[in-house]
Design an enzyme around this catalytic site. Structure first.
Site, short mmCIF file in Angstrom:
data_model
loop_
_atom_site.label_atom_id
_atom_site.label_comp_id
_atom_site.label_asym_id
_atom_site.label_seq_id
_atom_site.Cartn_x
_atom_site.Cartn_y
_atom_site.Cartn_z
N SER A 101 77.77 151.14 94.52
CA SER A 101 79.13 151.68 94.39
C SER A 101 79.38 152.97 95.13
O SER A 101 80.53 153.44 95.17
CB SER A 101 79.46 151.85 92.91
OG SER A 101 79.68 150.60 92.31
N TYR A 207 86.08 151.50 84.32
CA TYR A 207 85.51 151.22 85.64
C TYR A 207 85.60 149.73 85.94
O TYR A 207 85.13 148.90 85.16
CB TYR A 207 84.05 151.67 85.66
CG TYR A 207 83.44 151.75 87.02
CD1 TYR A 207 83.61 152.90 87.80
CD2 TYR A 207 82.72 150.70 87.54
CE1 TYR A 207 83.05 152.99 89.05
CE2 TYR A 207 82.16 150.78 88.81
CZ TYR A 207 82.32 151.93 89.55
OH TYR A 207 81.77 152.00 90.80
N SER A 208 86.20 149.39 87.06
CA SER A 208 86.37 147.99 87.44
C SER A 208 86.10 147.80 88.92
O SER A 208 86.82 148.35 89.77
CB SER A 208 87.78 147.50 87.11
OG SER A 208 87.99 146.18 87.60
#
Length: 393
Positions: A101, A207-208
């Site tokens: 991420s 969070y996605s």
């Protein structure tokens, strides 16, 4: 203090929080590289606390660690443990690894550059650029802004939280059958659209990874080029990030690199599997990139110094929202603000993907940067390493 920012977040995908005990022989291995210092200066900081934190991570079960810190014109690297559990080859300070991420900060930077160029607005709705894509089961792209995608206040369901997706790509049987699957961004979004939203847009934070798959799709719609090409053109090439790449569907990690290990299970015990080879399209623009520690230091330093964004856009990127349950951290536009125990604020992002857990942070002035990687996804205290480097403990 760690904000959960793995590309995998589903309940069935807890392989990134489970673990193996590294062989005892690995715990004592490690190397340091001589620091580069400005001419005429003498380096007195031995980084002993950081070195101890890295070795503690190996004692805790991480196979190996690679780390590079930069402070002004001085840089320092250390490694510990092994890069290959079969041959016991050590990790290298030059190791390239999947950054998960951390990809999101690159994506957000490109979106903000496009805003600075007047080609989009953060207040644009997703539907303006991707009509009909965010739709179904309560999802409505006409109510979600690009800003809400970037700071995870959209409420859009995280596709990696889908149980079938988790079993298919993050548990042992599914992973070894499907590790080379190619998944298009639209397929990942469709998985999310089969679920209800987590909350109404702008009313909370969660969070996605779907948010950043959509952000990558917006970049392509605005520019006519894939998000990876824009990252190469706008960030990788100008900063000379020679170890950084957007692999697309390439299943290997360029050398020099180490192996990546996972339990591929819902427990911290049991066999350990080599998961180095995989098709990273399952992460897409939410987490597919590859880099090394020196490049990540250079990227985050340049970003916070204002070399990549005008002041207005950097200010927007640093406007944080609270992260539930973590009082000492706030989430901006793919930029996390963490207040450490000694009062120092660092800005950056974490990243996790199969067999790889990474962190890159820098001080607000971009002067003192740190990036490191664990080549196992089930153990080790990343916060302890950050505290050691910036607070000396």
């Amino acid at each position: 203090m760690t904000v959960r920012t793995t590309v995998v977040a589903g309940a069935t995908a807890v392989a990134l929080a489970t673990g193996l005990a590294a062989p005892a022989m690995a715990a004592g291995t490690g190397t340091d590289t001589a620091p580069a210092t400005a001419a005429g200066t003498t380096r007195t900081d031995t980084h002993e606390a950081t070195r101890q934190a890295v070795r503690a991570a190996v004692q805790d079960g991480v196979p190996g660690v690679t780390l590079t810190a930069r402070n002004g014109r001085s840089s320092w690297s250390t490694t510990a443990g092994v890069g290959n559990l079969r041959t016991h080859a050590p990790r290298s300070a030059d190791d390239r690894y999947r950054v998960g991420s951390i990809t999101k900060t690159f994506v957000s930077t490109v979106v903000l550059q496009l805003e600075a160029e007047g080609r989009l607005s953060l207040d644009d709705t997703v539907d303006k650029w991707l009509p009909g894509v965010v739709h179904g089961n309560g999802h409505d792209g006409s109510r979600v802004t690009l800003r809400q995608l970037l700071n995870h206040t959209s409420g859009i369901f995280d596709y990696t939280s889908d149980e079938t997706f988790g079993r298919t790509y993050f548990l042992k049987d599914g992973f070894f059958e499907h590790r080379y699957d190619t998944l298009a961004p639209g397929q990942l979004v469709a998985i999310a659209m089969a679920h209800e939203p987590d909350f109404a847009p702008g009313t909370s934070w969660n969070y996605s990874n779907t948010n950043y798959v959509l952000a990558g799709m917006v970049i392509q719609k605005v520019t006519g080029r894939p998000y990876g090409e824009e990252i190469r053109h706008r960030i990788i090439d100008p900063l000379h990030l020679t170890a950084t790449s957007v692999p697309g569907t390439r299943v290997t990690v360029p050398g020099p690199s180490s192996r990546a290990y996972s339990k591929l299970a819902e427990t911290a015990t049991g066999p350990t599997y080599d998961v180095t080879r995989l098709n990273p399209s399952l992460a897409s623009s939410a987490g597919e990139m590859i880099s090394d520690s020196a490049d990540l230091d250079r990227f985050y330093s340049a970003l916070l110094k204002g070399r990549l964004l005008p002041p207005k856009q950097l200010k927007e990127m640093k406007a944080t929202v609270p992260v539930e349950g973590i009082p000492n951290a706030g989430y901006g536009l793919a930029l996390i603000d963490r207040k450490l125990s000694c009062g120092v604020h660092v800005w950056g992002h974490d990243g996790g993907i199969h067999g790889s857990s990474s962190v890159a942070v820098t001080t607000a002035d971009g002067r003192h940067s740190l990036a490191f990687n664990f080549n196992g996804d089930w153990s080790g205290d990343t916060d302890a390493v950050i505290e050691a480097e910036f607070c000396g403990k």
